[in-house]
Design a protein around this motif. Sequence first.
Motif, PDB file in Angstrom:
ATOM      1  N   ALA A 213       0.852  -1.194  -0.021  1.00 39.17           N
ATOM      2  CA  ALA A 213       0.025  -0.201  -0.084  1.00 39.17           C
ATOM      3  C   ALA A 213       0.765   1.262   0.104  1.00 39.17           C
ATOM      4  CB  ALA A 213      -0.875   0.003   1.229  1.00 39.17           C
ATOM      5  N   LEU A 214       2.156   1.344   0.594  1.00 39.68           N
ATOM      6  CA  LEU A 214       2.929   2.326   0.888  1.00 39.68           C
ATOM      7  C   LEU A 214       3.403   2.523  -0.608  1.00 39.68           C
ATOM      8  CD1 LEU A 214       4.399   4.474   2.244  1.00 39.68           C
ATOM      9  CD2 LEU A 214       5.973   2.946   3.170  1.00 39.68           C
ATOM     10  N   ARG A 215       4.004   1.133  -1.073  1.00 40.04           N
ATOM     11  CA  ARG A 215       4.567   1.131  -2.556  1.00 40.04           C
ATOM     12  C   ARG A 215       3.659   1.989  -3.628  1.00 40.04           C
ATOM     13  NH1 ARG A 215       4.531  -4.067  -5.799  1.00 40.04           N
ATOM     14  NH2 ARG A 215       2.264  -3.336  -5.623  1.00 40.04           N
ATOM     15  N   ASP A 216       2.619   1.525  -3.593  1.00 40.37           N
ATOM     16  CA  ASP A 216       1.532   1.867  -4.513  1.00 40.37           C
ATOM     17  C   ASP A 216       1.232   3.523  -4.295  1.00 40.37           C
ATOM     18  OD1 ASP A 216       1.445  -0.566  -5.517  1.00 40.37           O
ATOM     19  OD2 ASP A 216      -0.576  -0.930  -4.446  1.00 40.37           O
ATOM     20  N   PHE A 217       1.653   4.133  -3.014  1.00 41.23           N
ATOM     21  CA  PHE A 217       1.276   5.455  -3.179  1.00 41.23           C
ATOM     22  C   PHE A 217       2.494   6.253  -3.434  1.00 41.23           C
ATOM     23  CE2 PHE A 217       2.270   9.021   0.008  1.00 41.23           C
ATOM     24  CZ  PHE A 217       1.109  10.110  -0.631  1.00 41.23           C
ATOM     25  N   VAL A 218       3.818   5.681  -3.388  1.00 38.98           N
ATOM     26  CA  VAL A 218       4.837   6.597  -3.910  1.00 38.98           C
ATOM     27  C   VAL A 218       5.316   6.189  -5.116  1.00 38.98           C
ATOM     28  CG1 VAL A 218       5.498   6.758  -1.426  1.00 38.98           C
ATOM     29  CG2 VAL A 218       6.358   4.803  -2.725  1.00 38.98           C
ATOM     30  N   ARG A 219       4.742   5.158  -5.722  1.00 37.43           N
ATOM     31  CA  ARG A 219       5.263   4.855  -7.126  1.00 37.43           C
ATOM     32  C   ARG A 219       5.382   5.989  -8.048  1.00 37.43           C
ATOM     33  NH1 ARG A 219       1.813  -0.125  -9.565  1.00 37.43           N
ATOM     34  NH2 ARG A 219       3.109  -1.103  -7.963  1.00 37.43           N
ATOM     35  N   ASP A 225      10.275   5.234  -7.018  1.00 46.51           N
ATOM     36  CA  ASP A 225       9.964   4.521  -8.350  1.00 46.51           C
ATOM     37  C   ASP A 225      11.060   3.275  -8.515  1.00 46.51           C
ATOM     38  OD1 ASP A 225      10.759   6.928 -10.724  1.00 46.51           O
ATOM     39  OD2 ASP A 225      11.750   6.184  -9.238  1.00 46.51           O
ATOM     40  N   SER A 226      12.191   3.228  -7.753  1.00 50.04           N
ATOM     41  CA  SER A 226      13.223   2.172  -8.053  1.00 50.04           C
ATOM     42  C   SER A 226      12.593   0.694  -7.924  1.00 50.04           C
ATOM     43  CB  SER A 226      14.191   2.385  -7.082  1.00 50.04           C
ATOM     44  OG  SER A 226      15.327   1.169  -7.150  1.00 50.04           O
ATOM     45  N   LYS A 227      13.061  -0.099  -8.800  1.00 50.98           N
ATOM     46  CA  LYS A 227      12.498  -1.524  -8.545  1.00 50.98           C
ATOM     47  C   LYS A 227      13.610  -2.487  -8.621  1.00 50.98           C
ATOM     48  CE  LYS A 227       8.174  -0.458 -11.414  1.00 50.98           C
ATOM     49  NZ  LYS A 227       7.454  -0.908 -12.527  1.00 50.98           N
TER      50      LYS A 227
END
Length: 311
Positions: A213-219, A225-227
Amino acid sequence: MTRSGLLGVALAALCVTSTSSSHATPPVLTGPITRIPTSQTDSLAAARDAADRMTVPVMVNGQGPFPFVIDTGADRTVISAELAATLDLKPGEPVVVNGTAGVDLTPTAIIPRLAVGVREILDVDAPMLTAANLGAVGMLGIDSLRDQRMVMDFHAKRMTVEASKREHFASDVIVVHAHRRLGQLVLVDSSIGRVPIFVILDSGAQNTIGNFALRDFVRGQRRGDSKLPVDVVSVSGRTTPAQFASLSNVKIGGVTLHNLPIAFADLHTFKEFDLNDQPAMLLGMDVLRHFDRVSVDFGRKEVSFRVPDEG
């Protein structure tokens, strides 16, 4: 980190394995300089283990001392199977351990006496895990710190443990209030921008972990946006795939963290906390060690931070 039923045990100590992630830019902390009164009750010389987690000397059934990791993310004290065998501890009943990657039925050892400084705890039924997975010979959970105030002094390399009590903090002390969620302390007044996040202080974790949920917010943010692929390894030895990134402007009370290293992973811990759908993170030692001091008062549900003096 959470419990599931009467025999549930929560353990959240973990590390991120990646040759690239170890070179992340250190987090920058901004905020007022804070000072925490020195306790005279029980001050212990603290060391660091290979994962840069703080350890304290612990006596087990009159023998030792042995270096145990302080794990604010675990609700039970844990001992390595190797140390339990060396000390010839009697086995207890198996318990269900809720780890970061799932649920395991785990054997236990009965510790007749466990001493941390002046504190002595009797008849501890401790889950046993291998030393290789623990990264230590044992871990002290919040069952050993209940109604206590713990100060991790990273500058002086000392650990202070005393009874929880009301303190008069100076105006330059950053105090963050918390609430209990399934026995664990969750910091409030934390956010990214105007979006609140749940922050769980986890001194047993080598790295900071965020949920999806945090990842999706800051994507969509430039620094989120690092992967870079990494693996999260739990104390049970299980691995969970994750994505490494860094975040800017994460606020925890009066402290703002820049370049915060974080690995996003779908951990069982977040499910147990019912935090899959809300932005949340486990704040690990990779960030905590950049403070001069971190004080955790389990009785009063308060966490205090002292930011290093840049001058």
